[in-house]
Write a protein that holds these residues in place. Structure first.
Motif, short mmCIF file in Angstrom:
data_model
loop_
_atom_site.label_atom_id
_atom_site.label_comp_id
_atom_site.label_asym_id
_atom_site.label_seq_id
_atom_site.Cartn_x
_atom_site.Cartn_y
_atom_site.Cartn_z
N SER A 163 0.81 -1.22 0.00
CA SER A 163 0.00 0.00 0.00
C SER A 163 0.84 1.27 0.00
O SER A 163 0.36 2.34 -0.40
CB SER A 163 -0.94 0.01 1.20
OG SER A 163 -0.20 -0.02 2.42
N ARG A 164 2.11 1.17 0.45
CA ARG A 164 2.96 2.36 0.55
C ARG A 164 4.35 2.09 -0.04
O ARG A 164 5.37 2.13 0.65
CB ARG A 164 3.10 2.79 2.01
CG ARG A 164 1.79 3.18 2.68
CD ARG A 164 2.02 3.60 4.12
NE ARG A 164 2.83 4.82 4.22
CZ ARG A 164 3.29 5.32 5.37
NH1 ARG A 164 3.02 4.69 6.51
NH2 ARG A 164 4.01 6.42 5.39
N LYS B 281 6.21 3.91 -1.74
CA LYS B 281 7.09 5.09 -1.69
C LYS B 281 7.48 5.46 -0.26
O LYS B 281 7.95 6.57 -0.01
CB LYS B 281 6.38 6.28 -2.34
CG LYS B 281 6.16 6.14 -3.84
CD LYS B 281 7.41 6.52 -4.62
CE LYS B 281 7.12 6.66 -6.10
NZ LYS B 281 8.31 7.10 -6.85
N LEU B 282 7.30 4.55 0.68
CA LEU B 282 7.62 4.81 2.07
C LEU B 282 9.05 5.32 2.24
O LEU B 282 10.00 4.73 1.72
CB LEU B 282 7.44 3.52 2.89
CG LEU B 282 7.77 3.58 4.38
CD1 LEU B 282 6.73 4.41 5.13
CD2 LEU B 282 7.86 2.17 4.96
#
Length: 244
Positions: A191-192, A194-195
């Motif tokens: 879901s992330r 680009k964390l």
């Protein structure tokens, strides 16, 4: 012998805000008085007692491979997904080779070497190097509690209850905290993608496993993300570092 002998440099990014300057090279190869940021950083690390340096690469990774060939202490770990992931994924790629305390650095930094020793000597195993106000643009602001433990970080001041310091981009981490950051990354990666590593540190810092913040008010440093940063580095920060 220093308690920290390993460093990780996160260097996979595109550096797109520097436009033509980074089309054919990573931004770590920007030069200040004829010497690249990455070479200056490596020299500082070696002088501080670091004996193993791992560079997380991506964009134009061959430049780092060539650079690493000059230093027996350096190895590179390439992220094939660098264009679609963030800095935490670059670090996550090293999860199977990290088992010791380390310094975690961003590749686009110009900094005074005293910051490295300050972190190495800091009594807590996990600590972020921070500065006072820089007015540099694109700052990452840090919120801490009264004891100096990391509570939150953001580029948007209104997302924090208060601003205590600014992130420099150099951190000392224990193997346990690295592992918890890797586990957190794995749990949210879908879901992330680009964390950022900063937000992973916020996620794992708690009362049982505090990530501390060490603030040096007048610390000379800058990151170089765009042309304004580069000019600030040349005109303001480098003269301070050079004269100290």
């Amino acid at each position: 012998m220093p308690t920290v002998q390993t460093a990780v440099i996160l260097a996979a990014g595109l550096g797109s805000r520097l436009k033509d300057r980074t089309t054919y090279m990573p931004k770590g190869f920007l030069e200040i008085e004829g010497k690249s940021l990455i070479e200056r950083s490596v020299e500082c690390l070696l002088d501080a007692g670091i004996r193993r340096i791992i560079i997380g690469t991506g964009h134009v990774s061959e430049r780092y491979d060539e650079f690493a060939g000059r230093f027996p202490q350096i190895s590179c770990v390439r992220s094939d997904l660098y264009a679609s992931t963030g800095s935490m994924y670059t670090f996550y790629n090293m999860r199977n080779i990290i088992d010791e305390p380390l310094l975690l650095l961003e590749s686009d930094l110009l900094y005074h070497p005293s910051g490295l020793q300050a972190l190495i000597e800091y009594p807590a195993p996990d600590v972020i190097l921070a500065s006072g106000t820089t007015h540099s643009g694109d700052e990452v602001y840090i919120e801490t509690n009264e004891e100096g433990r990391l509570i939150n970080m953001s580029k948007k001041p209104d997302e924090l209850s208060r601003i205590n310091a600014e992130l420099v981009g150099i951190t000392k981490l224990s193997p346990d905290t690295c592992r918890r950051m890797f586990d957190y990354c794995e749990s949210v990666l879908e879901s992330r993608p680009k964390l950022d590593y900063e937000h992973a540190m916020v996620a794992v810092s708690d009362e049982q496993h505090p990530v501390m913040v060490h603030k040096i008010n007048q610390y000379p440093w800058c990151e170089i993300d765009d042309e304004n940063h580069l000019q600030r580095a040349l005109q303001q920060v480098w003269p301070r570092i050079k004269s100290s």
